[in-house]
Motif scaffolding. Structure first.
Motif, PDB file in Angstrom:
ATOM      1  N   LEU B  50      53.538  42.686  31.835  1.00 46.87           N
ATOM      2  CA  LEU B  50      52.291  42.563  32.315  1.00 46.87           C
ATOM      3  C   LEU B  50      52.159  43.443  33.670  1.00 46.87           C
ATOM      4  CD1 LEU B  50      50.983  38.964  31.264  1.00 46.87           C
ATOM      5  CD2 LEU B  50      51.151  41.228  29.996  1.00 46.87           C
ATOM      6  N   THR B  51      53.120  43.376  34.425  1.00 44.08           N
ATOM      7  CA  THR B  51      52.985  44.272  35.751  1.00 44.08           C
ATOM      8  C   THR B  51      52.618  45.604  35.419  1.00 44.08           C
ATOM      9  OG1 THR B  51      54.571  42.853  36.699  1.00 44.08           O
ATOM     10  CG2 THR B  51      53.941  44.721  37.810  1.00 44.08           C
ATOM     11  N   ALA B  52      53.286  46.397  34.595  1.00 46.42           N
ATOM     12  CA  ALA B  52      53.276  47.778  34.313  1.00 46.42           C
ATOM     13  C   ALA B  52      51.738  47.976  33.471  1.00 46.42           C
ATOM     14  CB  ALA B  52      54.056  48.109  33.337  1.00 46.42           C
ATOM     15  N   SER B  54      49.117  46.235  34.163  1.00 46.77           N
ATOM     16  CA  SER B  54      48.077  46.038  35.164  1.00 46.77           C
ATOM     17  C   SER B  54      48.268  47.099  36.011  1.00 46.77           C
ATOM     18  CB  SER B  54      48.554  44.768  36.124  1.00 46.77           C
ATOM     19  OG  SER B  54      48.789  43.666  35.455  1.00 46.77           O
ATOM     20  N   LEU B  55      49.241  47.835  36.343  1.00 45.23           N
ATOM     21  CA  LEU B  55      49.250  48.952  36.944  1.00 45.23           C
ATOM     22  C   LEU B  55      48.467  50.120  36.402  1.00 45.23           C
ATOM     23  CD1 LEU B  55      49.997  50.673  39.634  1.00 45.23           C
ATOM     24  CD2 LEU B  55      52.025  51.199  38.327  1.00 45.23           C
ATOM     25  N   THR B  60      44.618  42.661  36.324  1.00 49.73           N
ATOM     26  CA  THR B  60      46.056  41.704  36.196  1.00 49.73           C
ATOM     27  C   THR B  60      45.831  40.446  35.260  1.00 49.73           C
ATOM     28  OG1 THR B  60      45.212  40.203  37.947  1.00 49.73           O
ATOM     29  CG2 THR B  60      46.233  42.279  38.662  1.00 49.73           C
ATOM     30  N   ALA B  62      44.832  37.668  36.245  1.00 52.19           N
ATOM     31  CA  ALA B  62      44.885  36.497  37.079  1.00 52.19           C
ATOM     32  C   ALA B  62      43.725  36.528  37.923  1.00 52.19           C
ATOM     33  CB  ALA B  62      46.317  36.478  37.769  1.00 52.19           C
ATOM     34  N   LYS B 115      45.330  41.583  45.988  1.00 54.90           N
ATOM     35  CA  LYS B 115      45.640  42.486  45.244  1.00 54.90           C
ATOM     36  C   LYS B 115      46.196  42.200  43.845  1.00 54.90           C
ATOM     37  CE  LYS B 115      43.593  46.066  47.036  1.00 54.90           C
ATOM     38  NZ  LYS B 115      42.232  46.331  47.026  1.00 54.90           N
ATOM     39  N   MET B 116      47.101  41.261  43.984  1.00 52.29           N
ATOM     40  CA  MET B 116      47.737  40.854  42.639  1.00 52.29           C
ATOM     41  C   MET B 116      46.599  39.895  41.667  1.00 52.29           C
ATOM     42  SD  MET B 116      51.184  39.420  43.373  1.00 52.29           S
ATOM     43  CE  MET B 116      51.088  38.130  42.790  1.00 52.29           C
TER      44      MET B 116
END
Lengths: 340, 340
Positions: B50-52, B54-55, B60, B62, B115-116
DNA sequence: CCAGCACTCTACAACGTTGTACCCCAGTGG
DNA sequence: CCACTGGGGTACAACGTTGTAGAGTGCTGG
């Protein structure tokens, strides 16, 4: 829209890596360069993109906390303590509610949403020993609660049996002999209810007091209303008792309400003992004598353990079982010397 | 270590984009290909990063929720409701505690940790109108609470004045004339305390009852102990009253305890009214009559509004003020017909 | 029989960051 | 005068994903 390293680099007239180096406190930078970069950062209001950083580093700086329900004071206070401890460690906390439902708990463990965190503090309530295999996950996890023991992961919890035993012994020492219990779970083998009931029985046995099934109030949930209902049933049953052990504070408070409404005085006629030491135990009428099972320590230790696992992974060795110290928080609803 | 699209693609014998397409339910894929990919996903136990994601997407999934303290039941119940509403919208919630401290609140607004997340639901307690400029941030935000009105962002809250007025009118209608207040804040102009006190005064005025300063109990915090202490002071002061309006439930419960300890009967001698309709209001002795200010609606609406802002950004138009409906939750501590 | 289209799939670039490798320069010791 | 060292900086690739462009199919209609 958002300012990136590229923008800062352009304004400062350096490469993006240099900006990155400034931000990450890399030592070998000329003061003049550092100043220009810092000026550019300030001018543009640059804020690092944590998502990108996470992707690169593999760390998110967030941990997940899964609890049954924040509406339950015990878990609200647990969450508060976990968030505080996590913040001290530079982590943010993502809170999930499972409703204490087994299926949702199992689902959570497989959820991709956890990929957004570095690890999980998992307070299980619906799972049982049969589900222990599901705990074998590929991310760092710390287990709370008493549904599963001997699992493949670190486990931080309280001394339920010993603490409950101490609670009942406290009541016995104050001269009580017929101690009702509120909140037992029928046919349960694992879980807080079973363990605390076991501690209670051990205390009775140690003092030669026979266990009387008719003094046990069963409930499914541990809400205040369950404590009230269970106490009503006990009173209707017509059995005599001079003390009540609520297997948690919420149950004890609910039971105490019914007791008082029935005209009984607490602690003169009936002593009441709780378990958890919630904030509100200090503010009921009368204030609730209860067991402080070391929740703050559990929260701190869970975060610390998770942080260790995140840092060193499996190298940390076999799963550990960490147990908090407990103490009796003496208040008004049950006093050491038998009340008149 | 972790399985990626590349691994799945290699096993399935397709390009990573095809795997991505399968995962994202892209329609034009041959059934045979889809099957092979799905088999590979299952075989390898692939979970999207999910991080990728999101980027790449800038989202995100969240949101952040900032509250003063989860140990306060009101905020615990608010958080529970927000998390539930967010989950229904496919979002996870990152919970921050500010302690109700102005500096920590301001710091939070500038924190890169946000930012997250895609946006923030911010329950402010320490900030004041002077800090309104700090609310002008470049991420979607919804404000809760009553510290700031007319700010540059969407605001979801309750009708404090009207609801408090209704509470006092309820007491007046039941025949009470000397109504003590617990939890007022000295010299406060904004904030729940001031607004609720204003509603109280309006009700008095509307019924020709003079406002009596000696009936007002001031506190700084809204913990149970403050309610208890404030009530002790009122009793020591020796003024007569036949009702107490706790500006929140916690205060009311603390005050009720002291009232009863002093030998007064609730509601016969003194009626007690709370504000918030916490879970526990239904389980005190006597159960607490209180104002249900629409917290569930507030939580749902805050999430929905934030989701809208995230989706459409500034195009959604000027900031909105959304107010929940309230109602009196009638229980035992104050009844419509004057008690004997 | 071929243009045109829909379908199926692929290669490549990008999101914003950090690690690695490297380059240049000044100073140093032999 | 030349290697060598290390400070100060750069270019490039990579983290794992998705958007874009486009390359092959095979089918359709004229």
């Amino acid at each position: 829209m958002a300012v990136t390293l590229h923008d800062v680099a352009r304004v400062a007239g350096v490469s993006i890596k240099t900006v990155s180096n400034v931000i990450n406190a890399y030592p070998h930078i000329r003061p003049a360069t550092r100043e220009r970069v810092e000026a550019a950062i300030a001018e543009l209001g640059y804020v690092p993109n944590l998502t990108a950083r996470s992707l690169k580093s593999g760390r998110t700086g967030a941990i997940a906390l899964a609890v049954p329900e924040l509406g339950l004071s015990y878990f609200a206070e647990l969450a508060a303590a976990v968030i505080e401890a996590a913040e001290a460690a530079g982590l943010v906390v993502l809170v999930e509610q499972t409703g204490g439902d087994r299926d949702r708990e199992l689902e959570l463990l497989r959820s991709p949403r956890l990929k957004m965190t570095d690890g999980l503090i998992f307070s299980a309530l619906g799972m049982s020993e049969a589900d222990v295999a599901s705990l074998r996950v590929d991310f760092p996890m710390v287990l709370l609660g008493e549904r599963i023991f001997g699992g493949p992961i670190d486990h931080v919890t309280m001394r339920n049996v010993e603490a409950a035993r101490a609670a009942t012994e406290y009541l016995i020492a104050s001269g009580r002999r017929r101690i009702a219990v509120v909140g037992a779970h029928e046919d349960e083998i694992v879980g807080s209810a079973a363990l605390r009931l076991q501690g209670h029985r051990e205390a009775l046995e140690a003092h030669g007091i026979p266990f009387d099934e008719s003094l046990i109030g069963y409930t499914t949930l541990w809400h205040r209303s369950n404590g009230a209902r269970s106490m009503t049933e006990l009173l209707d049953r017509g059995v005599a008792f001079d003390a009540v052990f609520g297997l948690n504070d919420t149950l004890a408070l609910g039971a105490m309400r019914v007791l008082q409404a029935s005209g009984r005085r607490v602690p003169e006629d009936v002593a009441v003992m709780g378990f958890d030491d919630l904030d509100e135990a200090g503010y009921s009428i009368p204030s609730l004598t209860t067991v402080d099972p070391g929740q703050k320590w559990i929260a701190k230790t869970a975060v610390a353990t998770l942080v260790e696992r995140i840092a060193s992974g499996a190298e940390l060795g076999p799963p550990r079982l960490l147990l908090a110290d407990f103490r009796i928080a003496e208040r008004e609803s049950a006093v050491a010397a038998p009340a008149a």
